[in-house]
Every structure is written in C-alpha cells, then in structure tokens.
Motif scaffolding. Structure first.
Motif, PDB file in Angstrom:
ATOM      1  N   VAL A 182      15.499   4.983   2.808  1.00 22.21           N
ATOM      2  CA  VAL A 182      14.426   5.973   2.949  1.00 22.21           C
ATOM      3  C   VAL A 182      13.235   5.476   2.139  1.00 22.21           C
ATOM      4  O   VAL A 182      13.359   5.266   0.922  1.00 22.21           O
ATOM      5  CB  VAL A 182      14.882   7.363   2.468  1.00 22.21           C
ATOM      6  N   VAL A 183      12.108   5.288   2.798  1.00 19.52           N
ATOM      7  CA  VAL A 183      10.927   4.744   2.133  1.00 19.52           C
ATOM      8  C   VAL A 183      10.233   5.857   1.346  1.00 19.52           C
ATOM      9  O   VAL A 183       9.641   6.767   1.924  1.00 19.52           O
ATOM     10  CB  VAL A 183       9.965   4.109   3.139  1.00 19.52           C
ATOM     11  N   ASP A 185       7.957   5.178  -1.144  1.00 21.79           N
ATOM     12  CA  ASP A 185       6.605   4.716  -1.465  1.00 21.79           C
ATOM     13  C   ASP A 185       6.163   3.782  -0.345  1.00 21.79           C
ATOM     14  O   ASP A 185       6.803   2.741  -0.119  1.00 21.79           O
ATOM     15  CB  ASP A 185       6.616   3.986  -2.809  1.00 21.79           C
ATOM     16  N   PRO A 186       5.087   4.113   0.382  1.00 23.68           N
ATOM     17  CA  PRO A 186       4.644   3.252   1.487  1.00 23.68           C
ATOM     18  C   PRO A 186       4.446   1.800   1.069  1.00 23.68           C
ATOM     19  O   PRO A 186       4.672   0.885   1.873  1.00 23.68           O
ATOM     20  CB  PRO A 186       3.322   3.896   1.926  1.00 23.68           C
ATOM     21  N   HIS A 189       7.565  -0.338   1.574  1.00 24.40           N
ATOM     22  CA  HIS A 189       8.179  -0.446   2.901  1.00 24.40           C
ATOM     23  C   HIS A 189       8.624  -1.880   3.140  1.00 24.40           C
ATOM     24  O   HIS A 189       7.861  -2.826   2.894  1.00 24.40           O
ATOM     25  CB  HIS A 189       7.181  -0.019   3.988  1.00 24.40           C
ATOM     26  N   LEU A 195      13.152  -6.087   7.426  1.00 22.88           N
ATOM     27  CA  LEU A 195      13.570  -5.147   8.464  1.00 22.88           C
ATOM     28  C   LEU A 195      14.583  -5.798   9.405  1.00 22.88           C
ATOM     29  O   LEU A 195      15.559  -5.163   9.816  1.00 22.88           O
ATOM     30  CB  LEU A 195      12.355  -4.653   9.249  1.00 22.88           C
ATOM     31  N   VAL A 205      16.131   2.296   8.635  1.00 21.06           N
ATOM     32  CA  VAL A 205      15.036   2.493   7.695  1.00 21.06           C
ATOM     33  C   VAL A 205      14.203   3.675   8.177  1.00 21.06           C
ATOM     34  O   VAL A 205      13.722   3.687   9.319  1.00 21.06           O
ATOM     35  CB  VAL A 205      14.145   1.235   7.588  1.00 21.06           C
ATOM     36  N   LEU A 206      14.052   4.695   7.320  1.00 23.74           N
ATOM     37  CA  LEU A 206      13.295   5.894   7.662  1.00 23.74           C
ATOM     38  C   LEU A 206      12.013   5.936   6.841  1.00 23.74           C
ATOM     39  O   LEU A 206      12.045   5.857   5.615  1.00 23.74           O
ATOM     40  CB  LEU A 206      14.116   7.151   7.371  1.00 23.74           C
ATOM     41  N   SER A 207      10.871   6.083   7.527  1.00 25.17           N
ATOM     42  CA  SER A 207       9.579   6.186   6.841  1.00 25.17           C
ATOM     43  C   SER A 207       9.205   7.639   6.644  1.00 25.17           C
ATOM     44  O   SER A 207       8.073   8.054   6.915  1.00 25.17           O
ATOM     45  CB  SER A 207       8.512   5.445   7.650  1.00 25.17           C
ATOM     46  N   ASP A 208      10.134   8.412   6.159  1.00 25.86           N
ATOM     47  CA  ASP A 208       9.980   9.857   5.957  1.00 25.86           C
ATOM     48  C   ASP A 208      10.331  10.123   4.495  1.00 25.86           C
ATOM     49  O   ASP A 208      11.505  10.204   4.136  1.00 25.86           O
ATOM     50  CB  ASP A 208      10.931  10.602   6.901  1.00 25.86           C
ATOM     51  N   PRO A 209       9.336  10.210   3.613  1.00 26.18           N
ATOM     52  CA  PRO A 209       9.615  10.208   2.173  1.00 26.18           C
ATOM     53  C   PRO A 209      10.464  11.386   1.712  1.00 26.18           C
ATOM     54  O   PRO A 209      10.409  12.478   2.297  1.00 26.18           O
ATOM     55  CB  PRO A 209       8.219  10.245   1.542  1.00 26.18           C
TER      56      PRO A 209
END
Length: 330
Positions: A182-183, A185-186, A189, A195, A205-209
């Motif tokens: 889970v990211v 901090d952008p 990433h 990746l 990988v989830l870009s949902d903080p």
C-alpha cells in the motif's frame, strides 16, 4: 547552624556503561569478568519492550525480552557489576584529564569513570498513521527475521513510505503468499522495474494511502484506506526511521550522524570503528546506537567486543603507568 557537609566525591569506576540492553550487559559481563569496576546506568526503555519474544538468539530463541535482560542482570551481578536504574543526562571529561569522565543522571547525581561504553539503542520513528503505533511490536512489524515466522501464511500489508518497501515485500513474500503493498507516500511508489518484480511474485500494489490501522478486541483486523475501503490483513509492515539515543553525548562533541545501508538513508547512528571506539578517546559505542540494523544477538556480540577492547585499553594505560613508575626508581 553549621553548614551541611560537602557531599562525598563520586566513586570512580573503571567503566560506566550507559544503557541496559543486550549490548550494554554483554559489555559489562566481559568487563566484570576482567575484574573491572563497572556501573551500568539503565533508563529501563529497551527498544524491543513491546515485543512478546526475541528471536534468532541462539540458546534463547523466543525468550521474552524482559526475561532476557533479567537473566543478564543476574549474570553480571555474579562478577560485581552494579546496575542502577537511571537516565543519563550528559557525559563530559573532567578538567585536565581527557581520559576521565563524569556521567550525570537526570536527578543530578554524578558518576566518575575512566572509560564509558554507550549502548543506549535507538528510537523507532513510525509513520504517522492513526492506530499504528499502538500495535507496534505485535502485529505492526518491520523485520522479517525478527517477526516473519509468526506471520507465515497470513495476510501481510507493506506500507510504502520509502525505498525499502519493495525489498521488504519480497522478503515477506518468502513467508506468505498473501502480500500487498500500500503506497503511503506517492514519492515512495515503486518504479517500473520494481513493479515488474513485485508482479512476478504475485504482490499487488495499491495507490490508495492508509488512513487508519483497525483492530478488533485487541487484534489487528485491517487497514482503512483513503478511498474508504478496508483492506483486511493480519500484519502491517513499516519502515521506521532509526534515531540513535545519543543527545547526552553532546558535551563531548560526539553526535549521531546519518546512517545509510545500501545507499538508503535509514536514520542516525554514532560513528565508530569496528571495535566500537568513537572519535572521542575513552568512549565506545555498541548495539543499535552504532548499528541500527543489529538484531539482539549482534548487539550482544558488539557489546562483548567493545568490553574486551575497553579492558585492553585500560591494561595498556596501567602498563604505561607502571613502566613510568619503575623508571623513576631506576
């Protein structure tokens, strides 16, 4: 009324050890067995206190950290080592002698020493996610070697807050098939190459903080994400910033410096040579204050090595004095 008598001068010890963990007690043990006068000043805040068990310590695998320290205190006491519960506020050299130190505790007491061993460890600075700190050392983890076996086969979430996230995820993947990044901090990433590596091992990988660590009846249950989704999991893996406990060394001009491993900044540490000797003659460091990556057994080994080196240094000083005294009689 007669004035109060002057306080007695502080007793001089061969060595004052600052800290009470595995590194400190191992150093004190080596020194005590060398018939040195040793005082251990322990603030009682071991880094691994939240953990139920310590691992990878051969012969004591799975021992509760407090039990390990209690055993260590009993062992050093056999050799005359004194342990005092106290927090050190400062260390300074005594006037006119660079190899004589005064160690002051926060209650104003002073302790004299010919040498000082610092084994105060570090503070883990955690990501600022509500609910995370409360579960630190139990099901919020950072080291697969310290805690990985205990979460084998379970659902593990790795919070990407820095460049170590991919490395951590791949290590925990060895222990369980259920790993998600889970990211948080952008800027952290994973790049395209990472990746691909993560995807090859089945790691999503989830870009949902994350916004909150959730628990039910004292057990971690999941991670609430910014989107409102709750990601069920059994453990959360983080990358703390490691900050050396070393502010009290400032009077000596000795400070913690940035510590890197593999080109990655991990935090701070007090620099020293391989024996633990610092830039200040007479002052050694051991354990996490000097090496944030050291596990308990490695910290203990570093304390032993530093204790042996301190004893050897004292022997050399005493031998020089004996030679000088002999020459005056010749």
């Amino acid at each position: 009324m007669n004035p109060a008598p002057d306080p007695l001068p502080p007793v001089e010890h061969d060595v004052v050890v600052v800290g009470g963990g595995a590194a400190a007690l191992s150093g004190a043990l080596a020194l005590g067995r060398s018939r040195r006068s040793v005082l251990v000043l322990d603030a009682g805040e071991p880094r691994n206190a939240p953990a139920a068990h310590a691992h990878n310590y051969l012969g004591r695998e799975g021992v509760p950290p407090r039990e390990l320290l209690a055993i260590g205190r009993e062992e050093v006491a056999q050799y005359g080592v004194q342990v005092l519960e106290a927090r050190v506020a400062g260390v300074r050299t005594r006037d006119g002698d660079d190899l004589a130190f005064t160690v002051t505790t926060d209650d104003g007491r002073e302790h004299s020493a010919r040498r000082v061993l610092v084994a105060t460890g570090l503070v883990d600075v955690l990501p600022d996610v509500p609910g995370l700190a409360e579960r630190w050392g139990r099901d919020v983890l950072h080291c697969p070697y310290c805690h990985g076996w205990e979460v084998r086969g379970q659902r593990v979430v790795v919070l990407a807050t820095g460049p170590m996230a991919t490395h951590q995820a791949l290590l925990f993947r060895q222990l369980t098939e259920h790993v998600t990044v889970v990211v948080a901090d952008p800027a952290a990433h994973p790049g395209q190459d990472d990746l691909e590596r993560l995807a090859a091992r089945g790691i999503a990988v989830l870009s949902d903080p994350p916004v909150e660590v959730l628990s039910i009846d004292g057990v971690l249950s999941g991670l609430r994400l910014a989107s409102g989704e709750v990601l069920a999991c059994d453990a959360v893996v983080v990358s703390p910033r490691f900050e050396a406990r070393a502010d009290f060394l400032a009077p000596l001009g000795l400070t913690a410096e940035p510590f890197e491993a593999g080109g990655v900044l991990l935090g701070t540490a007090v620099p020293a040579d391989p024996t633990g000797a610092t830039a200040v003659p007479g002052v050694w460091v051991a354990g996490n204050v000097a090496d944030p990556t050291a596990q308990v057994i490695a910290a203990a080994a570093a304390g032993l090595r530093a204790g042996a080196m301190i004893n050897a240094d004292l022997v050399e000083e005493e031998t020089r004095a004996a030679v000088a005294a002999r020459r005056t009689l010749a």
